[in-house]
Design an enzyme around this catalytic site. Structure first.
Site, PDB file in Angstrom:
ATOM      1  NE  ARG A  14      -1.528   0.844   3.958  1.00 50.59           N
ATOM      2  CZ  ARG A  14      -0.780   1.717   4.623  1.00 50.59           C
ATOM      3  NH1 ARG A  14      -0.796   3.001   4.284  1.00 50.59           N
ATOM      4  NH2 ARG A  14      -0.011   1.327   5.623  1.00 50.59           N
ATOM      5  CD  GLU A  38      -0.333   3.176  20.156  1.00 55.35           C
ATOM      6  OE1 GLU A  38      -0.596   3.363  18.959  1.00 55.35           O
ATOM      7  OE2 GLU A  38       0.435   2.276  20.564  1.00 55.35           O
ATOM      8  CD1 TRP A  51      -1.475   6.529  17.449  1.00 47.42           C
ATOM      9  CD2 TRP A  51      -2.460   6.248  15.465  1.00 47.42           C
ATOM     10  NE1 TRP A  51      -1.940   5.242  17.399  1.00 47.42           N
ATOM     11  CE2 TRP A  51      -2.555   5.038  16.192  1.00 47.42           C
ATOM     12  CE3 TRP A  51      -3.003   6.315  14.188  1.00 47.42           C
ATOM     13  CZ2 TRP A  51      -3.176   3.910  15.687  1.00 47.42           C
ATOM     14  CZ3 TRP A  51      -3.630   5.179  13.677  1.00 47.42           C
ATOM     15  CH2 TRP A  51      -3.707   3.999  14.422  1.00 47.42           C
ATOM     16  CE1 TYR A  64      -5.539  -1.311  16.426  1.00 47.52           C
ATOM     17  CE2 TYR A  64      -4.917   0.905  15.722  1.00 47.52           C
ATOM     18  CZ  TYR A  64      -4.791  -0.472  15.608  1.00 47.52           C
ATOM     19  OH  TYR A  64      -3.936  -1.015  14.686  1.00 47.52           O
ATOM     20  NE  ARG A  85     -20.194 -17.587  23.769  1.00 45.81           N
ATOM     21  CZ  ARG A  85     -21.514 -17.819  23.775  1.00 45.81           C
ATOM     22  NH1 ARG A  85     -22.340 -16.883  24.256  1.00 45.81           N
ATOM     23  NH2 ARG A  85     -21.998 -18.959  23.321  1.00 45.81           N
ATOM     24  CB  CYS A 106      -2.051  -3.332  12.552  1.00 50.68           C
ATOM     25  SG  CYS A 106      -1.831  -2.216  11.151  1.00 50.68           S
ATOM     26  NE  ARG A 114      -5.209  -4.712   9.284  1.00 50.29           N
ATOM     27  CZ  ARG A 114      -4.608  -3.926   8.397  1.00 50.29           C
ATOM     28  NH1 ARG A 114      -4.071  -4.432   7.308  1.00 50.29           N
ATOM     29  NH2 ARG A 114      -4.537  -2.634   8.608  1.00 50.29           N
ATOM     30  CB  SER A 115      -1.017  -5.660   8.725  1.00 47.96           C
ATOM     31  OG  SER A 115       0.064  -4.996   8.110  1.00 47.96           O
ATOM     32  CB  CYS A 116       3.098  -7.650  12.292  1.00 42.74           C
ATOM     33  SG  CYS A 116       4.429  -7.302  13.460  1.00 42.74           S
ATOM     34  CG  ASP A 117       6.973  -1.992  10.357  1.00 45.21           C
ATOM     35  OD1 ASP A 117       7.994  -2.687  10.211  1.00 45.21           O
ATOM     36  OD2 ASP A 117       6.989  -0.748  10.341  1.00 45.21           O
ATOM     37  CE1 TYR A 130       6.072  -0.901   4.305  1.00 46.40           C
ATOM     38  CE2 TYR A 130       6.334  -1.272   6.659  1.00 46.40           C
ATOM     39  CZ  TYR A 130       5.523  -1.007   5.569  1.00 46.40           C
ATOM     40  OH  TYR A 130       4.164  -0.855   5.738  1.00 46.40           O
TER      41      TYR A 130
END
Length: 327
Positions: free
Chosen positions: A41, A79, A101, A143, A190, A209, A229-232, A272
């Site tokens: 992206r 954060e 952010w 979040y 749950r 993420c 779901r997505s990790c740098d 990256y």
């Protein structure tokens, strides 16, 4: 891409593989050497894999702070406390000197106004000018909004106007409900806090993420699982793993439980292509130490913690490694 190639065989290693951080370094090496090279992206490009798992024992107040580079744990903690307020505007973060952010609203401001402004000046204006902060500092329903105020719509019964719905003044507070269920029904499957609200993803500056947290009680101990779901892996992971462990610790204290284990599961885990220097430097370092988190008090609720409540001891990391953030 030849410019990002690293001779990882020549990098440092240690015969002591018991330290938890070797899981992280081994994953980093695996992705850099064998990951799929892809256009992403941001346009920077990544090497990535799908699916990874790391585990960390939280007993005796231990915390997963990376030792192969300095992690600014107070920034990550600020954060997390901000998430728990449900706030989605960066103003209060900027006022605390937390800029993690800021790049997203800054990018939108530059793009939509054509104004070149430094991040420092943008943050100062967000703090000083409430109207400017309202116009440009909001991130959308990210979040914290989903965690403590998940929107709920109820049908409105008006004759001749079927299909009308009204938004409740206050949505679902998942965090409060999970803390209550940990106390009242510890055996439940749950105990989940979910951030992936499909109906509101397009309104978010960045879709979550670290999207799903699940908690598990056994033998008086609370363990937590984070699905990301997505990790740098080069930059974001250090904050993500700390924050997840911090959440487990706070939930455990509120529910009268001891901390157990943290399980981290990554979906798209990536490095990256412009992080070659970071990868080379970090893979050349050896993990050490066992930092611990002390919590000074037990507040009345999960929402009443303050930054002053947290102290880290026995943390002696190696030097910070800087790298560019892909927006």
């Amino acid at each position: 891409m030849a410019s990002t190639a690293i001779d990882t065989d020549s990098l440092g290693a240690s015969s002591d593989r018991t330290h938890w951080e070797w899981q992280y370094l081994d994953l980093m090496r695996r992705i850099w050497e064998h990951g799929d090279e892809r256009v992403d992206r941001t346009g920077v490009g990544t090497r990535s894999i799908l699916g990874a798992e790391l585990r960390f024992d939280l007993a005796d107040n231990r915390m997963p702070l990376l030792s192969t580079k300095r992690v600014f744990w107070k920034t990550a903690t600020r954060e997390m406390l901000w998430f728990l307020t449900g706030d989605t505007n960066i103003r209060s973060l900027c006022a605390q000197g937390v800029e993690i952010w800021t790049d997203w609203p800054l990018d939108r401001y530059r793009r939509e106004t054509g104004t070149e402004i430094s991040r420092e000046d943008f943050s100062k204006r967000v703090v000083a000018d409430e109207a400017f902060a309202q116009a440009w500092g909001d991130l959308g329903p990210v979040y914290g909004k989903q965690w403590v105020d998940w929107a709920v719509y109820e049908p409105v019964a008006i004759e001749g106007h079927e299909g009308l719905f009204r938004k409740r003044p206050k949505g679902v507070n998942q965090v409060a409900e999970v803390v209550a269920s940990l106390r009242d029904n510890p055996g439940s499957r749950r105990h989940i806090v979910e951030g992936w609200n499909v109906a509101e993803l397009n309104a978010m500056a960045l879709p979550p993420c670290h999207k799903t947290y699940q908690f598990h009680v056994a033998d008086g101990k609370l363990s937590g699982l984070l699905y990301q779901r997505s990790c740098d892996l080069g930059l974001g992971f250090a904050f993500n793993i700390w924050s997840a462990a911090l959440l487990v610790r706070m939930f455990a204290q509120q529910a009268g439980l001891e901390p157990g284990e943290l399980v981290w599961v990554g979906g798209d885990v990536h490095l990256y292509l412009n992080h070659a220097a970071l990868v080379e430097e970090q893979l050349g370092r050896t993990p050490s130490g066992a930092p611990r988190l002390e919590i000074a008090r037990r507040p009345e609720s999960i929402f009443d913690y303050r930054i002053e409540d947290f102290t880290v001891v026995d943390y002696t990391p190696q030097a910070h490694i800087s790298a560019p953030v892909a927006v």
